[in-house]
Design a protein around this motif. Sequence first.
Motif, PDB file in Angstrom:
ATOM      1  N   GLU A 108      20.851  43.647  63.638  1.00  0.00           N
ATOM      2  CA  GLU A 108      21.661  44.692  64.267  1.00  0.00           C
ATOM      3  C   GLU A 108      22.371  44.189  65.523  1.00  0.00           C
ATOM      4  OE1 GLU A 108      17.308  45.756  65.384  1.00  0.00           O
ATOM      5  OE2 GLU A 108      18.416  44.802  63.744  1.00  0.00           O
ATOM      6  N   LEU A 109      21.746  43.231  66.223  1.00  0.00           N
ATOM      7  CA  LEU A 109      22.415  42.630  67.376  1.00  0.00           C
ATOM      8  C   LEU A 109      23.544  41.711  66.930  1.00  0.00           C
ATOM      9  CD1 LEU A 109      19.483  41.779  69.831  1.00  0.00           C
ATOM     10  CD2 LEU A 109      21.255  43.518  70.114  1.00  0.00           C
ATOM     11  N   ARG A 110      23.343  41.001  65.810  1.00  0.00           N
ATOM     12  CA  ARG A 110      24.415  40.158  65.275  1.00  0.00           C
ATOM     13  C   ARG A 110      25.622  41.020  64.908  1.00  0.00           C
ATOM     14  NH1 ARG A 110      21.988  36.294  60.675  1.00  0.00           N
ATOM     15  NH2 ARG A 110      24.095  35.431  60.849  1.00  0.00           N
ATOM     16  N   ARG A 111      25.355  42.171  64.296  1.00  0.00           N
ATOM     17  CA  ARG A 111      26.444  43.088  63.950  1.00  0.00           C
ATOM     18  C   ARG A 111      27.167  43.561  65.208  1.00  0.00           C
ATOM     19  NH1 ARG A 111      26.862  48.928  63.416  1.00  0.00           N
ATOM     20  NH2 ARG A 111      28.714  49.362  62.153  1.00  0.00           N
ATOM     21  N   HIS A 112      26.404  43.948  66.222  1.00  0.00           N
ATOM     22  CA  HIS A 112      26.985  44.426  67.476  1.00  0.00           C
ATOM     23  C   HIS A 112      27.856  43.349  68.112  1.00  0.00           C
ATOM     24  CE1 HIS A 112      26.179  47.130  71.229  1.00  0.00           C
ATOM     25  NE2 HIS A 112      27.394  46.629  71.258  1.00  0.00           N
ATOM     26  N   ALA A 113      27.375  42.108  68.090  1.00  0.00           N
ATOM     27  CA  ALA A 113      28.151  40.999  68.662  1.00  0.00           C
ATOM     28  C   ALA A 113      29.487  40.839  67.936  1.00  0.00           C
ATOM     29  CB  ALA A 113      27.349  39.700  68.584  1.00  0.00           C
ATOM     30  N   GLY A 114      29.464  40.948  66.607  1.00  0.00           N
ATOM     31  CA  GLY A 114      30.704  40.828  65.844  1.00  0.00           C
ATOM     32  C   GLY A 114      31.685  41.946  66.137  1.00  0.00           C
ATOM     33  N   LEU A 115      31.186  43.169  66.244  1.00  0.00           N
ATOM     34  CA  LEU A 115      32.075  44.288  66.568  1.00  0.00           C
ATOM     35  C   LEU A 115      32.692  44.119  67.956  1.00  0.00           C
ATOM     36  CD1 LEU A 115      29.963  47.306  65.211  1.00  0.00           C
ATOM     37  CD2 LEU A 115      31.893  46.154  64.105  1.00  0.00           C
ATOM     38  N   LEU A 116      31.894  43.620  68.896  1.00  0.00           N
ATOM     39  CA  LEU A 116      32.430  43.362  70.243  1.00  0.00           C
ATOM     40  C   LEU A 116      33.536  42.309  70.196  1.00  0.00           C
ATOM     41  CD1 LEU A 116      29.163  43.350  72.392  1.00  0.00           C
ATOM     42  CD2 LEU A 116      31.112  44.901  72.660  1.00  0.00           C
ATOM     43  N   LEU A 117      33.325  41.259  69.424  1.00  0.00           N
ATOM     44  CA  LEU A 117      34.348  40.211  69.324  1.00  0.00           C
ATOM     45  C   LEU A 117      35.659  40.776  68.799  1.00  0.00           C
ATOM     46  CD1 LEU A 117      32.088  37.350  67.959  1.00  0.00           C
ATOM     47  CD2 LEU A 117      33.397  37.273  70.089  1.00  0.00           C
ATOM     48  N   GLY A 118      35.552  41.633  67.777  1.00  0.00           N
ATOM     49  CA  GLY A 118      36.764  42.245  67.241  1.00  0.00           C
ATOM     50  C   GLY A 118      37.492  43.070  68.275  1.00  0.00           C
ATOM     51  N   ARG A 119      36.752  43.847  69.069  1.00  0.00           N
ATOM     52  CA  ARG A 119      37.388  44.712  70.062  1.00  0.00           C
ATOM     53  C   ARG A 119      37.871  43.940  71.281  1.00  0.00           C
ATOM     54  NH1 ARG A 119      34.170  49.993  71.346  1.00  0.00           N
ATOM     55  NH2 ARG A 119      36.228  50.502  72.184  1.00  0.00           N
ATOM     56  N   LEU A 120      37.289  42.759  71.510  1.00  0.00           N
ATOM     57  CA  LEU A 120      37.741  41.933  72.630  1.00  0.00           C
ATOM     58  C   LEU A 120      38.937  41.059  72.270  1.00  0.00           C
ATOM     59  CD1 LEU A 120      34.291  40.875  74.145  1.00  0.00           C
ATOM     60  CD2 LEU A 120      36.065  42.236  75.288  1.00  0.00           C
ATOM     61  N   GLY A 121      39.385  41.133  71.037  1.00  0.00           N
ATOM     62  CA  GLY A 121      40.596  40.415  70.650  1.00  0.00           C
ATOM     63  C   GLY A 121      40.374  39.052  70.034  1.00  0.00           C
ATOM     64  N   TRP A 122      39.116  38.656  69.834  1.00  0.00           N
ATOM     65  CA  TRP A 122      38.855  37.354  69.215  1.00  0.00           C
ATOM     66  C   TRP A 122      39.071  37.452  67.708  1.00  0.00           C
ATOM     67  CZ3 TRP A 122      35.233  35.886  65.503  1.00  0.00           C
ATOM     68  CH2 TRP A 122      35.136  34.508  65.267  1.00  0.00           C
ATOM     69  N   ARG A 123      39.621  36.370  67.108  1.00  0.00           N
ATOM     70  CA  ARG A 123      39.848  36.308  65.656  1.00  0.00           C
ATOM     71  C   ARG A 123      39.403  34.948  65.133  1.00  0.00           C
ATOM     72  NH1 ARG A 123      40.299  40.716  67.189  1.00  0.00           N
ATOM     73  NH2 ARG A 123      42.136  42.059  67.220  1.00  0.00           N
ATOM     74  N   PRO A 124      38.759  34.886  63.965  1.00  0.00           N
ATOM     75  CA  PRO A 124      38.456  33.584  63.366  1.00  0.00           C
ATOM     76  C   PRO A 124      39.755  32.827  63.070  1.00  0.00           C
ATOM     77  CG  PRO A 124      37.341  35.386  62.200  1.00  0.00           C
ATOM     78  CD  PRO A 124      38.322  36.017  63.123  1.00  0.00           C
ATOM     79  N   ASN A 125      39.797  31.558  63.386  1.00  0.00           N
ATOM     80  CA  ASN A 125      41.050  30.816  63.187  1.00  0.00           C
ATOM     81  C   ASN A 125      41.340  30.527  61.715  1.00  0.00           C
ATOM     82  OD1 ASN A 125      39.223  28.780  62.639  1.00  0.00           O
ATOM     83  ND2 ASN A 125      39.550  27.713  64.590  1.00  0.00           N
ATOM     84  N   ASP A 126      40.342  30.827  60.837  1.00  0.00           N
ATOM     85  CA  ASP A 126      40.567  30.593  59.403  1.00  0.00           C
ATOM     86  C   ASP A 126      40.581  31.913  58.622  1.00  0.00           C
ATOM     87  OD1 ASP A 126      37.926  31.237  59.739  1.00  0.00           O
ATOM     88  OD2 ASP A 126      37.119  29.613  58.490  1.00  0.00           O
ATOM     89  N   LEU A 127      40.952  32.989  59.306  1.00  0.00           N
ATOM     90  CA  LEU A 127      40.884  34.322  58.687  1.00  0.00           C
ATOM     91  C   LEU A 127      41.752  34.423  57.433  1.00  0.00           C
ATOM     92  CD1 LEU A 127      39.598  37.108  59.080  1.00  0.00           C
ATOM     93  CD2 LEU A 127      41.612  37.780  60.396  1.00  0.00           C
ATOM     94  N   ASP A 128      42.895  33.731  57.411  1.00  0.00           N
ATOM     95  CA  ASP A 128      43.811  33.826  56.272  1.00  0.00           C
ATOM     96  C   ASP A 128      43.628  32.677  55.268  1.00  0.00           C
ATOM     97  OD1 ASP A 128      45.188  36.170  57.123  1.00  0.00           O
ATOM     98  OD2 ASP A 128      46.249  34.969  58.622  1.00  0.00           O
ATOM     99  N   ARG A 129      42.545  31.935  55.415  1.00  0.00           N
ATOM    100  CA  ARG A 129      42.356  30.752  54.586  1.00  0.00           C
ATOM    101  C   ARG A 129      41.902  31.137  53.175  1.00  0.00           C
ATOM    102  NH1 ARG A 129      37.533  26.309  55.114  1.00  0.00           N
ATOM    103  NH2 ARG A 129      38.134  25.060  53.316  1.00  0.00           N
ATOM    104  N   PHE A 130      42.340  30.325  52.174  1.00  0.00           N
ATOM    105  CA  PHE A 130      41.855  30.404  50.795  1.00  0.00           C
ATOM    106  C   PHE A 130      41.038  29.153  50.495  1.00  0.00           C
ATOM    107  CE2 PHE A 130      45.342  33.309  50.813  1.00  0.00           C
ATOM    108  CZ  PHE A 130      45.092  34.255  49.832  1.00  0.00           C
ATOM    109  N   VAL A 131      40.023  29.295  49.662  1.00  0.00           N
ATOM    110  CA  VAL A 131      39.241  28.126  49.240  1.00  0.00           C
ATOM    111  C   VAL A 131      39.478  27.913  47.746  1.00  0.00           C
ATOM    112  CG1 VAL A 131      37.492  28.397  51.017  1.00  0.00           C
ATOM    113  CG2 VAL A 131      37.182  29.562  48.827  1.00  0.00           C
ATOM    114  N   GLU A 132      39.499  26.644  47.345  1.00  0.00           N
ATOM    115  CA  GLU A 132      39.809  26.321  45.947  1.00  0.00           C
ATOM    116  C   GLU A 132      38.560  26.394  45.078  1.00  0.00           C
ATOM    117  OE1 GLU A 132      42.147  22.941  43.260  1.00  0.00           O
ATOM    118  OE2 GLU A 132      41.700  22.576  45.395  1.00  0.00           O
TER     119      GLU A 132
END
Length: 879
Positions: A601-625
């Motif tokens: 539940e803390l891991r989930r909370h950390a992820g939600l905070l990151l989203g609201r703080l404007g952080w984005r994974p740099n590979d969000l639009d990536r496709f894997v073969e």
Amino acid sequence: MADRKPSTKQPTRQPKPTQNIQAGDDSIAVAGSVTESAIIHGQTIVLAERFWRDLKPALPAETIHQATAAYLNYLADRHYYLNMKGMGVADRIPLKLKLLDLYVPLKARMELPEGDTWKRDLSLAGRDITDHEQEVLHFGDPVPLINVLKSHAGMVVLGDPGAGKTTFVKYLAIKLARGEGAEIGLNNYLPILLPLAGYANALQTRDIPLDDFIAEYFEGIGANLPISDMLNEALKAGRALILLDGLDEVRDLNIRNTVVERVVDFYTFHHHQGNKFVITSRVVGYRAVRPSAEDLAECTIVDFEDDEIEEFINHWTGALEKQAQGNTSVAYSDADTERRELIDAIHQNPGVRQLASTPLLLTILALMKRQGVTLPERRVQLYDQYVNTLLSTWNRARSLSGRAPGRDIDEIQTVRILAPLALWMHEVSPGVGLVGREDMRRKLEELFHERGDVSPHQAARQFLQDVREHAALLLERGPAEYGFIHLTFEEYLAAVALALKGQGDSKPIIETLSAHVGEQAWREVTLLTIGYLGIRQQLPKIAGEVVEALVKEKPGPAGEAVVLAGDAVLDTWPGGVPLPSREKVIQALIETMQDASIRSELRRHAGLLLGRLGWRPNDLDRFVEVAEGQYQVGVKKEAKQIPYSYFIAKYPVTNIQYARFVKEDGYKIKEYWSEAGWEWRTGKYDSRTLQDVERDWLEHRPLAKRNMPHYWHNIELSNPIVPVVGVCWYEAEAYCNWLSKKIVAVPEGYVIRLPRDEEWERAARGTDGREYPWGDGFNKTAANTWDSDATGSGLGGTTAVCTFPQGASPEDAWDMSGNAWEWTGSWYDDEKKYRIVRGGSWIGYHWFARASFCNWSIPLMFNDDLGFRIVIAPKDKKK
């Protein structure tokens, strides 16, 4: 002379040639362009004639009709708009909001609380009151105030500061003055509204009966018309509703006793004739003068519940936008947006929700939200305004008599005592908010002694009396027990004390807060302390040092300090902490989110905070073969061949990705939609011959809600980096078609589409037929399912798509187990009624999240755990 409002002479109006007001027996006819005020004044002519029709007053008919009309005009003009004075919030433009448009009916219990206010849930260690405790505390069921008045000749309305006592009597006066008494069961009553503080002032100069004071108070409002004689005739006829406001504003106990005696005498003489009475007062000081009379009921206003808060917000936002933009579709749309944001702001934080239960504080909250204060993040500004209002401005402005009800309080010096007192209370009784009277007195004496006061005992006694009687912040909450009127005020003032304790040095603040990391009762105090440092004191460097210390030292249970620091940065950003401090907290949040040793539940909370703080994974639009070839399918692990390679999105489609489709009018452009999809989007689909289950899903999402995902405005489900949910199959298909127009580097013969069932399973389990993307056997730390929480009750919602590196598939596709079901392009049945969905979800058991598990849904479904991911793969052949 009696203390009264300035005289308001009846205006003489010269109607324009194009304006004609004709009063009939039951209505008025209006021709031409007239103001609302003119209509109201025209109505009073009809009401005056109707009121006296069946009575035989001593005054001539024309005279008493004119006097009554003038009096009703005065009441309507005087109380028609909500009084914003004293709330300490100045708006961009003067607000003229009609009281009747905003009023929410109040409820009360037919009893007095044990102390100066109700024992709320916050006074019972932060938990809800049980049925047994409610029985022991003698909490009766709340009843509408208006029902009490209808059932009794008189009523005493008690309530906390800002509970709506004065607004209630004004509401009654306006409803009756407008001839709308029948709507509330009080037809043909004439309202007489006046302040008891004004009567008390008159009694200090001479012995004057209440009858004579009423006559003097309203003298002159109708030019030379006999207003007082008219009111006396209404009393004799038993057709008056006497509204006596603010018994608590009579500060001198002896005078208050005299006022009560005169009111009881007046009530005893007049109520037998059919007149009704309402007397209002705070609970503080009431018991000492408690009146007793036949059929005089006592009731105490209770807090707003969620439904009443939402009703007020609906009224508030609608009235504001209507004033600003008129009765237009744009006004309705803006009001809906503002309504949704206000409701979210209230329910995101328990402290804000507690205070929103009081009408005054809810109004201030709405005003500050309107001025651009971000809530609940910047709630430290809100609480500061609340305390200032209760200590100072509102206390001076709220009286009907126009005078301050008691002595002024030095706000700054009062906070200097209340803050360390609140911190002490929070240390000795965390989360409960109650201390003994003698302990309170000794602590106050200690504080005044430290300040060098020559008589700490006397200063402590006077201080306690002032904040109890004049500000009502610190009250007797039970026999020999004191506490703040809301636990939120204790938490805020404790935070103020900690911030002041630092004196520009973060070390003592860090030391105190670090000792309490992981303690729920100290969580809000910590956040408010950092907020007060960065926002109110404008010491972002000190606030930054505190959050950096939390993420560096990591005191308390694993992950708690980092998440706490993340919440603090979110509350204070922008400007509350330096940018380098924010970046350090973000990096710590990433590590916490992906750390398998941290509670899920803390891991989930950390992820939600990151989203609201404007952080984005740099590979969000990536496709894997995914390579062509053989793999094992199903529970039996049968061999199957996929004769082509393809590319699958590393993550399911997130809200921030789907937002591009919404922003670029994806819901408005027909070419992105299939024929059936466009029929769904435009409502034509609804006219088909449908099964009950299909009809049900359509009815739950009417046409007006088919222009964005169903949960687009849910504060957690719409987090930028969690999967988009609440989309039906047609929306997922349209997104793929839109994205195909945006991505040009697609191999020839390939398109962007939803994965076929076999493509999804191959990407999730590799070639070796593993049970889950990570291998055989469920791993709680690798996915978001109902079984991922240690208690087996789920994590409460979707998680950031980059939360579980432990759950990545052999092809490095993430989140293919749990979090959100994913639409595929395959049919489940030969009749083509159901589409296959895969992967399990946050509210599904772990066996649904197996890579081999195949589920199904009708294309119209849009659950809060249903999303999709996309592939770049060979184009489907048309059949």
